[in-house]
Enzyme design. Sequence first.
Site, short mmCIF file in Angstrom:
data_model
loop_
_atom_site.label_atom_id
_atom_site.label_comp_id
_atom_site.label_asym_id
_atom_site.label_seq_id
_atom_site.Cartn_x
_atom_site.Cartn_y
_atom_site.Cartn_z
N LYS A 146 -0.73 -4.18 -3.28
CA LYS A 146 -2.02 -3.60 -2.88
C LYS A 146 -2.10 -2.17 -3.40
CE LYS A 146 -4.92 -2.41 1.09
NZ LYS A 146 -4.96 -0.95 0.86
N SER A 171 0.81 -1.21 0.00
CA SER A 171 0.00 0.00 0.00
C SER A 171 0.85 1.27 0.00
CB SER A 171 -0.97 -0.04 1.19
OG SER A 171 -1.95 0.94 1.09
N ASP A 225 10.34 5.92 -9.94
CA ASP A 225 9.97 6.66 -11.14
C ASP A 225 10.78 7.93 -11.31
OD1 ASP A 225 8.14 4.71 -11.75
OD2 ASP A 225 6.39 5.82 -11.04
#
Length: 705
Positions: free
Chosen positions: A496, A470, A481
Amino acid sequence: MKMKVLIPLLAALLLCSNSYGKTIQKSDPEKDKLILYVLKSLLTRGHYVQKDLNDDFSEHVYDEFINSLDPSKRYFTQNDLKEFSQYKFQIDNQLKQSDISFYKLVYGRFLDKIGTAKETYKGLLKEPFNYSKKEDIDIDYDKVPFAKNETELLDYWRKQLKLQVISRIQDLEDQQAEKLKKDKNAAKKSFSDFEKEARQEVLKNMDDLYVRIEELENSDWYSTFLNSVVSGFDPHTSYMSPRIKSRFDQDMSGKLEGIGARLQREGMYTKVVELISGGPAWKQGDLETGDIILKVAQGDDEPLDIVGMRLDDAITFIKGKKGTEVRLTVKKKLDGSTKVIPIIRDIVELEETFVKSSVVEKNGKKYGIINLPKFYIDFNDTNQRNAASDMKREIERLKKENVEGLIVDLRNNGGGSLKTVIDIGGLFIDEGPIVQVKYRGEPANIKNDTDKSTHWDGPLVVMVNEMSASASEIFAAAMQDYGRGVIMGGKQTYGKGTVQNLLPLNYYVKKYPGDLGALKMTIQKFYRINGGSTQIEGVYSDIAMPDRYSYMEFGERDLDGALPWDSVEPAKYTKTSSYSNFGEVINDSKERINKNSKFVSINEYAKWLRKNQDDNTFSLNYKTYKKESEDRVKEAKKFNDIFKFKSNLTFSSPKYETSLFKKDTVLKDKRMAWHKNLKKDIYLDEALNVLSQLKMKNNYELVKK
């Protein structure tokens, strides 16, 4: 997975025991229907997935409720299921009318079965089993069918209890063998002695279990049914009873109001098992670990006897608002004397929930390790401490220690608050998006860093594993990224990629006098800034290190009803490409891991675990059981030392924390234990190798996305 000692029956019962009770408690049918109506309305209008309440949904509720009540197939028979099946494809229609006929039928039958359970296991444990009989048991209860009739059901009981007894007999024999190695004159017991002792221990375990079962109330049962309904939308949507909601709030905030003691049930008594460092009881000084609490009084009021009271109820009387007094009548562990201990309640912080850091020197340079167990926040008071403000403060403290690189350890971090992870991500970049979130039927909404300054612009390694989930995945994905940090750990994180919101039901039924509980509902999916979802896929590590979960069925992808992976348009962001030698460092680390005999052995161990994961059949012939068990132990011995590792590094607390140790010796002991474990952490050792190699670009090469 087969291990030397396995007691599946007790484990299975404990897992589902929050569904049981002794007798039918007086229920409130109108309240039950009201809760169901509100849940149905919220789910159909607000859940991320628009779900039809149809026959497929009905079948899910049918299977889920029956299996949650009887996961080890020890209560219901196929005759029972034949009667239940009249509702198998009718539950959806009943839900639309807030009709709970199916629930009442199954619930009532289950209580009847529970009522005879004691007589069943007590009768079976009165006499020895036949340990020379050639038979076995399959404990993969998802695949085991329900018993055909009561006779076969009794045989299920017999086999499961027999397995527990056999396992315990072998334990006792092994303990005796160890004693005889040390003392050849030690007293010897026969097989029949061990057999009798083992049956008595299993009987006691079962008795203790059913004491806990009998403590549960009607609301516990009904919560199980409600969760069978809401889980039809996705695995992370759940109904929380008022008691469970209170625990959730405490877990998320890392704080509670009370005396600061961990309690557990021991027979008929409430026992103190730990005092929380810095808490009211710890400061007061009279209450000690091992003490038994007999009575509880609110200030000068008459004390209430809590002997025999269920633990949750006892805790309710002991906890209380900050500044109020509770008087505990306690039986002291040391001398058995009885003493009244007055304690002024206060806010208690659960230290293990919060950020902590350590400093280590490697090759003449200092590095910082920050451990974040959870992305915590107090939803009731956002001005209180939270993961983001604590992380920011810890970074500033480590900068004063002149650390040249930072490791953020998110292993086993299951997530938490979306707000805190956005704020934490912003500590490592100047500005830009951290995550995208999307409601049902709407375009993705980009969540940006709101702090324009960078609090750490040096080398960064993020440690994750298969249980990082999560919010942990949001942070790891953002750092990956942006090219801001190296992600190291298991092959991929948990996967998740959904966001839940907590909805108190009383908000929607404002005139209802009692507490209706809350719905934790999936309302959004989140996406990386590159557009991909972390749902199912998780975050793939830049450097994957073998661990025990490498080949296991583990993660969101293995959950029934998990939402699928998808993607949205990428957000506009500026990639930092922070390092001049990123590829070289990654390759060097991979080569070290591939050549490291420890990691090679860990990989072999992971394969062995996977091979044994599906082996769920045990012999109930004692000689065969013992031989198979000894063979497994022998096979496992070659992996005994694979996690034994000790670096030559020294870990220490930041200076601000060492000044606290004079007053707080408990904190000092906890930190010393943590540092000792860091020294033995082969994964952290490789993370430090990577961190020490990373070279920052003088000017970040900006690549427009």
